[in-house]
Design a protein around this motif. Structure first.
Motif, PDB file in Angstrom:
ATOM      1  N   PHE A  25     -13.532  -8.289  -6.384  1.00  0.00           N
ATOM      2  CA  PHE A  25     -14.348  -7.428  -5.527  1.00  0.00           C
ATOM      3  C   PHE A  25     -15.828  -7.724  -5.754  1.00  0.00           C
ATOM      4  O   PHE A  25     -16.189  -8.430  -6.713  1.00  0.00           O
ATOM      5  N   GLN A  53     -14.431   3.871  -4.633  1.00  0.00           N
ATOM      6  CA  GLN A  53     -15.253   3.234  -3.591  1.00  0.00           C
ATOM      7  C   GLN A  53     -16.691   3.041  -4.050  1.00  0.00           C
ATOM      8  O   GLN A  53     -17.371   2.107  -3.612  1.00  0.00           O
ATOM      9  N   ASN A  57     -17.755  -1.960   3.105  1.00  0.00           N
ATOM     10  CA  ASN A  57     -17.092  -2.831   4.086  1.00  0.00           C
ATOM     11  C   ASN A  57     -16.545  -4.132   3.488  1.00  0.00           C
ATOM     12  O   ASN A  57     -16.250  -5.078   4.232  1.00  0.00           O
ATOM     13  N   VAL A  81      -9.341  -7.157  -3.338  1.00  0.00           N
ATOM     14  CA  VAL A  81      -8.017  -7.752  -3.188  1.00  0.00           C
ATOM     15  C   VAL A  81      -7.404  -7.956  -4.564  1.00  0.00           C
ATOM     16  O   VAL A  81      -8.100  -8.018  -5.591  1.00  0.00           O
ATOM     17  N   THR A 128     -13.469  -5.079   1.243  1.00  0.00           N
ATOM     18  CA  THR A 128     -12.262  -4.546   0.621  1.00  0.00           C
ATOM     19  C   THR A 128     -11.828  -5.393  -0.566  1.00  0.00           C
ATOM     20  O   THR A 128     -11.707  -6.613  -0.448  1.00  0.00           O
ATOM     21  N   THR A 130       0.819  -1.215   0.000  1.00  0.00           N
ATOM     22  CA  THR A 130       0.000   0.000   0.000  1.00  0.00           C
ATOM     23  C   THR A 130       0.851   1.264   0.000  1.00  0.00           C
ATOM     24  O   THR A 130       0.309   2.376  -0.046  1.00  0.00           O
ATOM     25  N   LYS A 186      -4.692  -7.178   0.236  1.00  0.00           N
ATOM     26  CA  LYS A 186      -5.800  -6.237   0.395  1.00  0.00           C
ATOM     27  C   LYS A 186      -5.398  -4.852  -0.108  1.00  0.00           C
ATOM     28  O   LYS A 186      -4.271  -4.399   0.104  1.00  0.00           O
ATOM     29  N   ILE A 189     -17.751  -0.394  -5.169  1.00  0.00           N
ATOM     30  CA  ILE A 189     -17.516  -1.528  -4.274  1.00  0.00           C
ATOM     31  C   ILE A 189     -18.584  -1.575  -3.197  1.00  0.00           C
ATOM     32  O   ILE A 189     -18.965  -0.540  -2.633  1.00  0.00           O
ATOM     33  N   GLY A 206      -5.485  -0.739  -0.191  1.00  0.00           N
ATOM     34  CA  GLY A 206      -5.651   0.376   0.741  1.00  0.00           C
ATOM     35  C   GLY A 206      -6.762   1.295   0.260  1.00  0.00           C
ATOM     36  O   GLY A 206      -7.336   1.095  -0.814  1.00  0.00           O
ATOM     37  N   ILE A 207      -7.053   2.329   1.039  1.00  0.00           N
ATOM     38  CA  ILE A 207      -8.093   3.276   0.641  1.00  0.00           C
ATOM     39  C   ILE A 207      -7.601   4.689   0.905  1.00  0.00           C
ATOM     40  O   ILE A 207      -7.009   4.989   1.959  1.00  0.00           O
ATOM     41  N   TYR A 248      -9.983   2.819  -3.615  1.00  0.00           N
ATOM     42  CA  TYR A 248      -9.142   1.704  -3.218  1.00  0.00           C
ATOM     43  C   TYR A 248      -7.932   1.699  -4.156  1.00  0.00           C
ATOM     44  O   TYR A 248      -8.051   2.036  -5.348  1.00  0.00           O
TER      45      TYR A 248
END
Length: 610
Positions: free
Chosen positions: A188, A145, A151, A155, A153, A111, A166, A148, A168-169, A174
């Motif tokens: 996702f 986001q 809650n 990958v 995330t 990340t 995973k 998606i 990051g945000i 993301y």
């Protein structure tokens, strides 16, 4: 520098000023060769406005080389990328190759962006701040986001080992940095349908894969779209621009100085150790900060025995400019002059003022050592005001160019002055009147000094007009000190007032909570220690910031101490200030008592000493 006569706690009848002859040469400070890191410019992704997320550890290698490039010795360090601008290393004079390498280079994804940077053949003679241009072999995956399910995330599942990373945000996206040549799947759940989505891709260095999802004929389509933050126009790593005057005593005579930026909750956004000789730089954040306001702290550790000091500018606008000096009008070159009092049998008060400085005596004995000390040698005159037997008179005396001493014949001080009576808001008031014809410079004549216990008083001044008058007023009301300066082509008809008021709960930095009302530009709070670490803290905050629940970072590492307790820093004074030309985006702000020492602007303050 001209200073108003102080009425705190009583009226002083001698002005203190700064004379060129009082200045002592600055001591020569030996400079030890030292390498610090000024900044790192990170690589950008093709046709993208993405701002990189940096962090983790970085390995620093410093190789001392000879003229042929052979390595003579090596220093290896590691530090956190977020605080790399505070890194310093003392070295011997010589030529160096300096290399920065992200520690996590082997993982398929991270990340934080992985980077390398190198300077070759860099000559180090004294304290020097180096800048790097970084390179990377990472590519970047981003996805909004909005695509998606909350809650859940996304990958990246790497091939061939199947390890999942995973994402990051940041700023509504993301994201994940992935090594050049890596293959895998983005996995996702789509936001509106809950459908699981898998998209295969192969990563290329400095390429960004911004995933977008569309619906066509009821089926989901996963594509790669040009990346744009859309409404995130505030995206930038620059927090504040810093200008340090090369003649600034505090920075030139410090063992260390730091600039630290935090958010309103006291979390550090960026920091930089000041490098002696630097005049301009940008204080930046390790990651983009989208807030419109922030706190900036200037931390000085002096070389002499004075207290370390912290000056905080709370909730100033992002992108503001810090100047190490607050602005005042320029002063002119001055020369010494001494008045010799002649032909007087006595007086109740004698005021003598050059066009830059004034003094007052209440007896002949007081006038023996009279020395206004400085005079602007430009053909101006010497002003003399006499009070004798309850009668005021005045006159001007010519001062020939190059004069070092001048006879003041008191018998010629016979002109009757103009008068103006001013009423005030309270009984006890003190006034000082200044004037000048050169309004583009700082210096001026002192014309009159008056104080009263009756609520009104009369000023006496020459009938000859000046281009600008400066009226300084001071009074106490309900335990608050009010100071005002009014400048203009005429003298006000009444003592100026200030409608701003405040209240402070708490007695230290640990529980300090101000509240206020009325119109003002900023507040100013002063703190000093009672026990523990010797420290002085000054806090300023613009009224537009409305910052009352003050939260501070830990200053221990910047002061080189442990166990610093905010409760030990007791509130000494608090005040509200308003002045002409105030710009909250350009600071340092003038302290409340600058109304006395830097008067060439309309200004008001209300202050309380605790």
């Amino acid at each position: 520098m001209k200073r108003y006569l102080s009425y705190i706690p009583v009226l002083l009848l001698i002005l203190n000023g700064c004379s060129p002859s009082d200045k002592k040469p600055d001591p020569v400070i030996p400079v030890t060769p030292e390498i610090t890191i000024q900044n790192i410019t990170y690589p950008t992704f093709t046709n993208s406005t993405w701002t990189n997320v940096v962090g983790g550890s970085v390995i620093i290698q410093i190789d001392n080389t000879d003229a042929g490039g052979t390595v003579l010795s090596t220093i290896k360090d590691s530090t956190d990328v977020a605080s790399i601008v505070s890194y310093s290393k003392v070295v011997k004079k010589g030529t160096y190759n300096i290399t920065l390498t992200s520690k996590n280079q082997t993982a398929v994804a991270d990340t934080f962006i992985r980077f390398n940077a190198k300077l070759t053949g860099y000559s180090v003679e004294n304290k020097q701040a180096v800048s790097f241009i970084a390179t990377t072999t990472d590519g970047l995956i981003t996805i909004s986001q909005g695509f998606i399910q909350p809650n859940l995330t996304p990958v990246f599942k790497a091939q061939p080992d199947g390890k999942e990373y995973k994402m990051g945000i940041k700023n509504g996206f993301y994201y994940l940095y992935v090594k050049d040549g890596a293959k895998g799947d983005i996995i996702f759940k789509e936001a509106t349908t809950g459908q699981s989505v898998v998209k295969n891709l192969t990563i290329a260095a400095l390429s960004q894969y911004n995933v977008a999802v569309t619906t066509q004929s009821g089926s989901l389509q996963v594509t790669f779209a040009p990346f744009n933050y859309v409404n995130v126009s505030a995206e930038t790593t620059t927090l504040v621009n810093v200008n340090v005057n090369p003649d600034d005593y505090y920075f030139n005579h410090s063992s260390s100085a730091y600039f630290v930026a935090t958010d309103e909750n006291g979390s550090i956004l960026g920091q930089a150790k000041y490098v002696l000789g630097t005049t301009k730089f940008k204080l930046v954040s390790a990651t983009p900060y989208l807030g419109s306001r922030l706190n900036v702290f200037v931390i000085i550790n002096p070389l002499d025995n004075t207290k370390p000091n912290i000056t905080g500018y709370l909730q100033v606008k992002k992108g503001s400019t810090y100047n190490s000096f607050y602005s005042v009008l320029p002063q002119q070159t001055k020369v010494p002059i001494k008045p010799y009092i002649k032909n007087t049998s006595g007086f109740d008060q004698l005021l003598i003022s050059t066009n830059a400085y004034g003094v007052i005596a209440s007896s002949i004995a007081d006038s023996v050592n009279f020395q206004p000390d400085v005079f602007i040698d430009n053909g101006e005159k010497l002003y003399v005001q006499l009070l004798k037997n309850n009668k005021y008179t005045y006159n001007f005396f010519d001062v020939p160019l190059g004069t070092a001493g001048i006879n003041v014949d008191v018998s010629k001080v016979t002109k009757i002055p103009a008068e103006k009576t001013l009423a005030g808001p309270v009984s006890d008031i003190a006034l000082q009147l200044y004037a000048k014809n050169d309004i583009v410079h700082f210096d001026s004549y002192l014309l009159d000094v008056q104080q009263t216990h009756t609520g009104s008083l009369t000023l006496r001044y020459p009938k000859e007009p000046f281009k600008e008058y400066e009226l300084y007023s001071y009074y106490l009301k309900s335990g608050f000190e009010y100071e005002e300066v009014s400048t203009g082509p005429s003298i006000p008809d009444a003592v100026p007032t200030f409608d701003a008021t405040f209240n402070v709960s708490g007695t230290s930095l640990s529980n300090f909570v101000p509240s206020f009302s009325g119109t003002f530009d900023y507040y100013h709070a002063s703190f000093e220690n009672t026990t523990g670490t010797d420290l002085k803290v000054e806090l300023y905050s613009p009224s537009a910031g409305n910052y009352t629940k003050v939260k501070l970072p830990s200053f221990n590492k910047f002061l080189g101490v442990t166990g610093l307790r905010l409760a030990d820093q007791k509130l000494i004074s608090f005040g509200l200030v308003q002045y002409q030309g105030f710009d909250e985006k350009v600071f340092n702000y003038k302290p409340a008592n600058a109304i006395r020492s830097a008067p060439d602007f309309n200004a008001k303050s209300v202050r309380k000493v605790y």
